[in-house]
Design a protein around this motif. Structure first.
Motif, PDB file in Angstrom:
ATOM      1  N   PRO A 196       0.798  -1.232   0.000  1.00 38.46           N
ATOM      2  CA  PRO A 196       0.000   0.000   0.000  1.00 38.46           C
ATOM      3  C   PRO A 196       0.828   1.278   0.000  1.00 38.46           C
ATOM      4  O   PRO A 196       0.284   2.354  -0.268  1.00 38.46           O
ATOM      5  CB  PRO A 196      -0.835  -0.128   1.288  1.00 38.46           C
ATOM      6  N   ASN A 197       2.135   1.192   0.290  1.00 35.17           N
ATOM      7  CA  ASN A 197       2.953   2.411   0.266  1.00 35.17           C
ATOM      8  C   ASN A 197       3.593   2.668  -1.096  1.00 35.17           C
ATOM      9  O   ASN A 197       4.475   3.512  -1.233  1.00 35.17           O
ATOM     10  CB  ASN A 197       4.027   2.370   1.364  1.00 35.17           C
ATOM     11  N   GLN A 198       3.155   1.937  -2.108  1.00 38.18           N
ATOM     12  CA  GLN A 198       3.549   2.192  -3.487  1.00 38.18           C
ATOM     13  C   GLN A 198       2.390   2.875  -4.219  1.00 38.18           C
ATOM     14  O   GLN A 198       1.224   2.703  -3.857  1.00 38.18           O
ATOM     15  CB  GLN A 198       3.905   0.893  -4.205  1.00 38.18           C
ATOM     16  N   ARG A 199       2.695   3.609  -5.264  1.00 38.74           N
ATOM     17  CA  ARG A 199       1.660   4.143  -6.147  1.00 38.74           C
ATOM     18  C   ARG A 199       2.277   4.500  -7.484  1.00 38.74           C
ATOM     19  O   ARG A 199       3.474   4.789  -7.575  1.00 38.74           O
ATOM     20  CB  ARG A 199       0.933   5.345  -5.536  1.00 38.74           C
ATOM     21  N   CYS A 200       1.433   4.455  -8.513  1.00 42.60           N
ATOM     22  CA  CYS A 200       1.925   4.766  -9.852  1.00 42.60           C
ATOM     23  C   CYS A 200       0.748   5.125 -10.750  1.00 42.60           C
ATOM     24  O   CYS A 200      -0.414   4.902 -10.409  1.00 42.60           O
ATOM     25  CB  CYS A 200       2.705   3.589 -10.442  1.00 42.60           C
ATOM     26  N   THR A 201       1.060   5.683 -11.899  1.00 41.52           N
ATOM     27  CA  THR A 201       0.057   5.881 -12.937  1.00 41.52           C
ATOM     28  C   THR A 201      -0.111   4.576 -13.704  1.00 41.52           C
ATOM     29  O   THR A 201       0.672   3.639 -13.540  1.00 41.52           O
ATOM     30  CB  THR A 201       0.469   7.015 -13.882  1.00 41.52           C
ATOM     31  N   GLN A 202      -1.136   4.519 -14.555  1.00 41.88           N
ATOM     32  CA  GLN A 202      -1.391   3.242 -15.229  1.00 41.88           C
ATOM     33  C   GLN A 202      -2.058   3.435 -16.583  1.00 41.88           C
ATOM     34  O   GLN A 202      -2.712   4.448 -16.848  1.00 41.88           O
ATOM     35  CB  GLN A 202      -2.283   2.335 -14.369  1.00 41.88           C
ATOM     36  N   LYS A 213     -19.014  -4.930 -22.004  1.00 46.37           N
ATOM     37  CA  LYS A 213     -18.476  -3.656 -21.569  1.00 46.37           C
ATOM     38  C   LYS A 213     -17.314  -3.918 -20.623  1.00 46.37           C
ATOM     39  O   LYS A 213     -17.256  -4.957 -19.965  1.00 46.37           O
ATOM     40  CB  LYS A 213     -19.552  -2.824 -20.856  1.00 46.37           C
ATOM     41  N   THR A 214     -16.399  -2.964 -20.573  1.00 45.07           N
ATOM     42  CA  THR A 214     -15.275  -3.058 -19.642  1.00 45.07           C
ATOM     43  C   THR A 214     -15.278  -1.832 -18.736  1.00 45.07           C
ATOM     44  O   THR A 214     -15.861  -0.798 -19.052  1.00 45.07           O
ATOM     45  CB  THR A 214     -13.917  -3.137 -20.368  1.00 45.07           C
ATOM     46  N   LEU A 215     -14.591  -1.976 -17.621  1.00 49.45           N
ATOM     47  CA  LEU A 215     -14.400  -0.851 -16.707  1.00 49.45           C
ATOM     48  C   LEU A 215     -13.020  -0.988 -16.086  1.00 49.45           C
ATOM     49  O   LEU A 215     -12.585  -2.100 -15.742  1.00 49.45           O
ATOM     50  CB  LEU A 215     -15.460  -0.836 -15.608  1.00 49.45           C
ATOM     51  N   SER A 216     -12.335   0.146 -15.959  1.00 47.44           N
ATOM     52  CA  SER A 216     -11.064   0.166 -15.251  1.00 47.44           C
ATOM     53  C   SER A 216     -10.879   1.545 -14.628  1.00 47.44           C
ATOM     54  O   SER A 216     -11.755   2.413 -14.730  1.00 47.44           O
ATOM     55  CB  SER A 216      -9.902  -0.181 -16.188  1.00 47.44           C
ATOM     56  N   ASN A 217      -9.733   1.742 -14.001  1.00 44.83           N
ATOM     57  CA  ASN A 217      -9.448   3.022 -13.371  1.00 44.83           C
ATOM     58  C   ASN A 217      -9.220   4.089 -14.438  1.00 44.83           C
ATOM     59  O   ASN A 217      -8.814   3.798 -15.553  1.00 44.83           O
ATOM     60  CB  ASN A 217      -8.204   2.912 -12.486  1.00 44.83           C
ATOM     61  N   GLY A 218      -9.463   5.338 -14.046  1.00 42.20           N
ATOM     62  CA  GLY A 218      -9.202   6.431 -14.959  1.00 42.20           C
ATOM     63  C   GLY A 218     -10.275   6.578 -16.018  1.00 42.20           C
ATOM     64  O   GLY A 218     -11.453   6.272 -15.790  1.00 42.20           O
ATOM     65  N   VAL A 219      -9.854   7.029 -17.197  1.00 42.18           N
ATOM     66  CA  VAL A 219     -10.783   7.417 -18.266  1.00 42.18           C
ATOM     67  C   VAL A 219     -10.612   6.496 -19.466  1.00 42.18           C
ATOM     68  O   VAL A 219      -9.499   6.098 -19.800  1.00 42.18           O
ATOM     69  CB  VAL A 219     -10.520   8.883 -18.670  1.00 42.18           C
ATOM     70  N   ARG A 236      -6.931   4.842 -19.159  1.00 40.91           N
ATOM     71  CA  ARG A 236      -5.702   5.472 -18.682  1.00 40.91           C
ATOM     72  C   ARG A 236      -5.967   6.260 -17.397  1.00 40.91           C
ATOM     73  O   ARG A 236      -6.940   7.004 -17.292  1.00 40.91           O
ATOM     74  CB  ARG A 236      -5.124   6.419 -19.745  1.00 40.91           C
ATOM     75  N   MET A 237      -5.090   6.076 -16.446  1.00 42.61           N
ATOM     76  CA  MET A 237      -5.128   6.821 -15.185  1.00 42.61           C
ATOM     77  C   MET A 237      -3.840   7.619 -15.078  1.00 42.61           C
ATOM     78  O   MET A 237      -2.751   7.041 -14.958  1.00 42.61           O
ATOM     79  CB  MET A 237      -5.276   5.865 -14.000  1.00 42.61           C
ATOM     80  N   ASP A 238      -3.945   8.945 -15.128  1.00 47.42           N
ATOM     81  CA  ASP A 238      -2.762   9.806 -15.127  1.00 47.42           C
ATOM     82  C   ASP A 238      -2.365  10.284 -13.742  1.00 47.42           C
ATOM     83  O   ASP A 238      -1.362  10.982 -13.604  1.00 47.42           O
ATOM     84  CB  ASP A 238      -3.009  11.029 -16.022  1.00 47.42           C
ATOM     85  N   LEU A 239      -3.149   9.916 -12.730  1.00 48.39           N
ATOM     86  CA  LEU A 239      -2.792  10.260 -11.352  1.00 48.39           C
ATOM     87  C   LEU A 239      -2.342   8.996 -10.631  1.00 48.39           C
ATOM     88  O   LEU A 239      -2.949   7.938 -10.789  1.00 48.39           O
ATOM     89  CB  LEU A 239      -4.000  10.884 -10.629  1.00 48.39           C
ATOM     90  N   PRO A 240      -1.275   9.087  -9.838  1.00 51.75           N
ATOM     91  CA  PRO A 240      -0.747   7.868  -9.195  1.00 51.75           C
ATOM     92  C   PRO A 240      -1.649   7.376  -8.062  1.00 51.75           C
ATOM     93  O   PRO A 240      -2.182   8.170  -7.276  1.00 51.75           O
ATOM     94  CB  PRO A 240       0.608   8.321  -8.648  1.00 51.75           C
ATOM     95  N   HIS A 241      -1.802   6.075  -7.986  1.00 53.59           N
ATOM     96  CA  HIS A 241      -2.578   5.452  -6.906  1.00 53.59           C
ATOM     97  C   HIS A 241      -2.005   4.068  -6.627  1.00 53.59           C
ATOM     98  O   HIS A 241      -1.259   3.516  -7.433  1.00 53.59           O
ATOM     99  CB  HIS A 241      -4.072   5.403  -7.253  1.00 53.59           C
TER     100      HIS A 241
END
Length: 829
Positions: A196-202, A213-219, A236-241
């Motif tokens: 949990p102390n890691q994070r990144c964009t994806q 249909k699909t769903l994922s993080n971001g847009v 695409r998720m441009d904010l790190p999580h």
């Protein structure tokens, strides 16, 4: 049960669990749940926050599925940097994979490399030493192991999965795929540093048949139609999580689009519920406004989606921008009348997008920073939207849940000695942690509390924290040293157990207080408020309890009508402060909050008092403005037994409540009238309620009518049979039980048809036991053989734990024929 336990009736506490522990809070890995209350677990394994050798920077996943083998085929491109010290190898969590290739990408040139894999971690030799100024990119081609034939009981320590293939089962269940990453299980479907102390964009490229249909993080950036009738969606998720919040889901969903401040808000439901989606999630955009304003921190993410999936084994999961929820909150307009607390789970998961997703606990031992603060958000929402009584009802539920678990184990809320992270997803983290946060809110004041949370979010956004960083935020805003508070409430086990007595003599009120909790619980430092009512006026006294025994005295003009420890201070613990009939009646009359009124009702529930006191008191409660007190009162009335004088005295009020605006009040009235000495005389009320728009009320009416009405049997059975087309589990249960008890021989085909069609739905697995109960009561050998064949088929072929276990339990109740004994011997629970 502990004294003064807020034992709210179960039908008032209908909410959906937002957390693992709500479904099975006793799951605790190697923790000894048989330990005596007060005993601290100390000999498990110390679990520090994960050492950061590398920092995740970016993860790109290219994914396809093999539905038949239940496998994911993926290519993961992972970018990292050494955190501080130079590194010559990279270790990734990658569990139960088939590794096809590992490549280092250097200036767009792909190079082979040496690696080793032990089925849990992938160790990659980088070829030379990299410093913290260097970026490293690796590309891994892999396949997850087939899930076919493997145990899927995810909550059992040591058996994990991460990705779930939900098989199509008849007309009532479509194929789906969804993931669950908390705690540390996303590394079962993609390689990462699963901490949990890691994070990144994806980025995520998901290839599926075009019907899905699909769903994922971001847009969702774009979709591409492929030559083989598949489609690739690029998310695409441009904010790190954090990696545990990555998700994907696939299925034939209806997508209902909403909007908030130019941010897409979407609801994914089964097609049958498309027109109900905005009712199910109707307050979402208002919640986005509320939390953004209340926390003084606008919603930070690029979209917000909520998806309801099948066979989800907990309440919901706060995957960043893409929440998954249980099908239990799904329903038509009649269902939704009874699902009064679906806002609780919806608000909790949304509030996680600040507490957990934006600022994340650095290790699972600090889980309260995610869960307790998300629950605080839910309670703030309820206070705003529904008022303080509804907020306090949720708080009371948390108190009851924590104190119940505390009878089995007492551990600190923050604890870094455990075997499996799942142990921390319990009532101590969720409920005690939330209650303690409420105490801090009361102690500091609402403004200071909220400003501290806002400062905490702004200072630590997109990073991982521990409890002491939260404490420092509260201290910086309030100017107070709060080590004492955090040490005794978050870092110590147990809770205060207070014995309180008060006496009046010679113009002085004397209050005696004992702290009775056992070691290793500390002697607490407790600021309390004491309300003293004299001549109809309240005087509040503030005291501090910090010894095992103390006395407090005040000069007062006359004998107080009431001395009461104010529960709005929300002391997390047990209080034994004896009251009298008169003081309890006075408490209800003068009480200004949920807890005082509830405690007064509880007194008359638990103490056999004179009939006149009982009737007069509950007549007042049945006329209360708050629906919950009416329901509590009616449960108390039923607990007193079939005393005709009580029912006669309260009959007018009970009949009037059969038309109460709240469905749970109308339901409670029907059950209460049904427990009177002459329940048949209310047949007209039962019959009128059969048409109630609420399924719960209609079911209560069906139960009371079927069991207590003395109408002509042919007329009665014709009315009852009108409900056979319903697919509500409560109504089916009532009908099946009635038919079994009446031993009606011609209802097997109806019940078997319902079971075949519906048992795969969440909650409907109980139909398997009802089918056995019916066939056992009717004693039809051919029907029992047919039922046994169904159970055998499930036990041999159905991998879903709740259905498998329901079939096993049903099998246990069948007559022990040779075939039943054989199947029992071949089957393990």
């Amino acid at each position: 049960m502990p004294k003064r336990l807020l034992n709210i009736p179960i039908f008032i506490l209908i909410t959906f669990a937002c957390f693992w522990g709500a479904f099975n809070p006793s799951i605790a890995g190697a923790v000894n749940l048989n330990a005596k209350p007060g005993s601290q677990q100390t000999s498990i394994t110390y679990q520090p926050a994960a050492t950061k050798l590398h920092d995740l920077i970016h993860t790109k996943l290219e994914i396809k599925f093999d539905w038949e083998k239940q496998q994911l085929h993926g290519t993961a491109t992972i970018q990292v940097k050494p955190h501080f010290y130079p590194q010559s190898q990279l270790v990734l969590d990658a569990r139960d994979f088939i590794i096809h290739s590992v490549i280092i990408v250097d200036n767009e040139e792909k190079k082979g490399c040496l690696y080793s894999y032990d089925n849990q971690q992938l160790t990659i030799s980088l070829g030379h030493l990299y410093t913290r100024d260097d970026s490293i990119t690796v590309e891994i081609d892999y396949t997850t192991q087939s899930m076919q034939g493997r145990p899927k009981y995810h909550l059992k320590p040591g058996i994990n999965q991460g990705i779930y293939f939900i098989d199509e089962q008849g007309e009532n269940k479509a194929s789906q795929i969804w993931t669950q990453g908390e705690p540390n299980t996303n590394s079962y479907w993609f390689p990462t540093i699963d901490a949990p102390n890691q994070r990144c964009t994806q980025e995520m490229y998901i290839t599926v048949e075009d019907r899905f249909k699909t769903l994922s993080n971001g847009v969702l950036i774009y979709t591409t139609l492929n030559d083989d009738q598949t489609r690739t969606d690029y998310w695409r998720m441009d904010l790190p999580h954090p990696p545990y919040l990555f998700m994907l889901a696939v299925g034939e969903f209806a997508e209902v689009v909403d909007e908030w401040n130019d941010i897409p808000v979407t609801y994914y439901v089964e097609p049958a519920y498309e027109k109900h989606a905005k009712n199910i999630f109707g307050h979402t955009t208002e919640m986005l406004d509320f939390f953004s304003e209340k926390l003084d921190y606008p919603y930070p993410w690029p979209k917000y989606s909520q998806m309801i999936v099948r066979d989800y084994f907990t309440g919901a999961m706060e995957n960043t921008t893409a929440v998954i929820l249980t099908e239990a909150i799904q329903g038509d307009e009649r269902d939704l009348l009874d699902k009064v607390d679906r806002d609780e789970i919806i608000a909790h998961e949304l509030c996680h997008h600040w507490f957990g997703n934006l600022v994340t606990c650095e290790s699972w031992s600090q889980l309260l920073l995610n869960e307790s603060l998300a629950s605080i958000g839910t309670h703030l929402w309820y206070d705003y939207k529904y008022g303080p009584y509804e907020r306090d009802r949720l708080i009371a539920k948390s108190m009851a849940n924590y104190l119940e678990e505390a009878q089995l184990k007492q551990v600190s809320v923050v604890r870094d000695c455990y075997t499996y992270p799942i142990e921390l997803f319990d009532c101590h983290t969720y409920h005690k942690g939330t209650l303690v946060m409420h105490m801090l809110r009361t102690y500091l004041g609402e403004e200071a509390f909220l400003q501290s949370l806002s400062q905490y979010l702004k200072k630590y956004a997109f990073s991982a924290t521990d409890m002491h960083q939260l404490r420092k935020a509260f201290e910086e805003v309030s100017g107070q040293d709060l080590n004492w508070f955090f040490n005794q409430w978050f870092l110590s086990s147990g809770h205060p157990v207070l014995r309180i007595e008060h006496t009046y003599a010679n113009g002085r009120l004397i209050l005696k207080v004992w702290q009775k909790q056992a070691r290793p619980s500390p002697v607490y430092w407790l600021p309390l408020a004491i309300d003293v009512w004299i001549g109809g006026k309240k005087e509040r006294y503030h005291i501090t309890v910090d010894k095992t025994y103390q006395e407090f005295t005040w000069p007062v003009a006359q004998q107080p009508e009431l001395v009461y420890v104010d529960r709005n201070y929300l002391l997390v613990g047990e209080i034994d402060h004896p009251q009298t009939v008169q003081s309890s009646k006075y408490l209800y009359k003068r009480g200004e909050d949920f807890f005082s009124k509830y405690e007064a009702i509880k007194y008359f529930s638990n103490n056999k008092v004179e009939l006149a006191n009982y009737c007069n008191f509950f007549k007042r409660v049945l006329r209360d403005d708050y629906w919950g007190f009416k329901v509590i009162a009616m449960e108390a009335i039923r607990n007193y037994g079939r005393q005709e004088k009580i029912y006669s005295a309260l009959e007018e009020d009970l009949i009037a409540l059969s038309e109460d605006p709240h469905s749970l009040v109308r339901e409670a009235v029907l059950h209460t009238l049904g427990t009177s000495q002459s329940p048949d005389k209310y047949t007209d009320i039962y019959k009128n309620a059969l048409e109630d728009p609420s399924y719960r009320v209609a079911n209560a009416a069906l139960y009371t009518y079927a069991n207590y009405s003395k109408e002509d049997q042919a007329v009665k059975e014709a009315i009852i049979e009108n409900f056979e087309d319903y697919n509500d589990i409560n109504i089916i249960t009532t009908l099946a039980t009635y038919y079994a008890n009446a031993k009606q021989p011609d209802k097997y085909d109806w019940l078997k048809g319902k079971t075949d069609k519906l048992y795969t739905q969440l909650g409907f697995e109980s139909l398997l036991s009802l089918l056995v109960k019916y066939t056992t009561a009717v004693i039809a050998t051919n029907q029992q053989e047919d039922t046994l064949a169904l159970l055998q088929s499930i036990l041999e072929n159905n991998p879903i734990p709740r259905i498998y276990l329901a079939a096993y339990d049903a099998l246990q109740n069948m007559p022990r024929t040779r075939n039943v004994k054989k199947l029992l011997n071949e089957t393990k629970k």
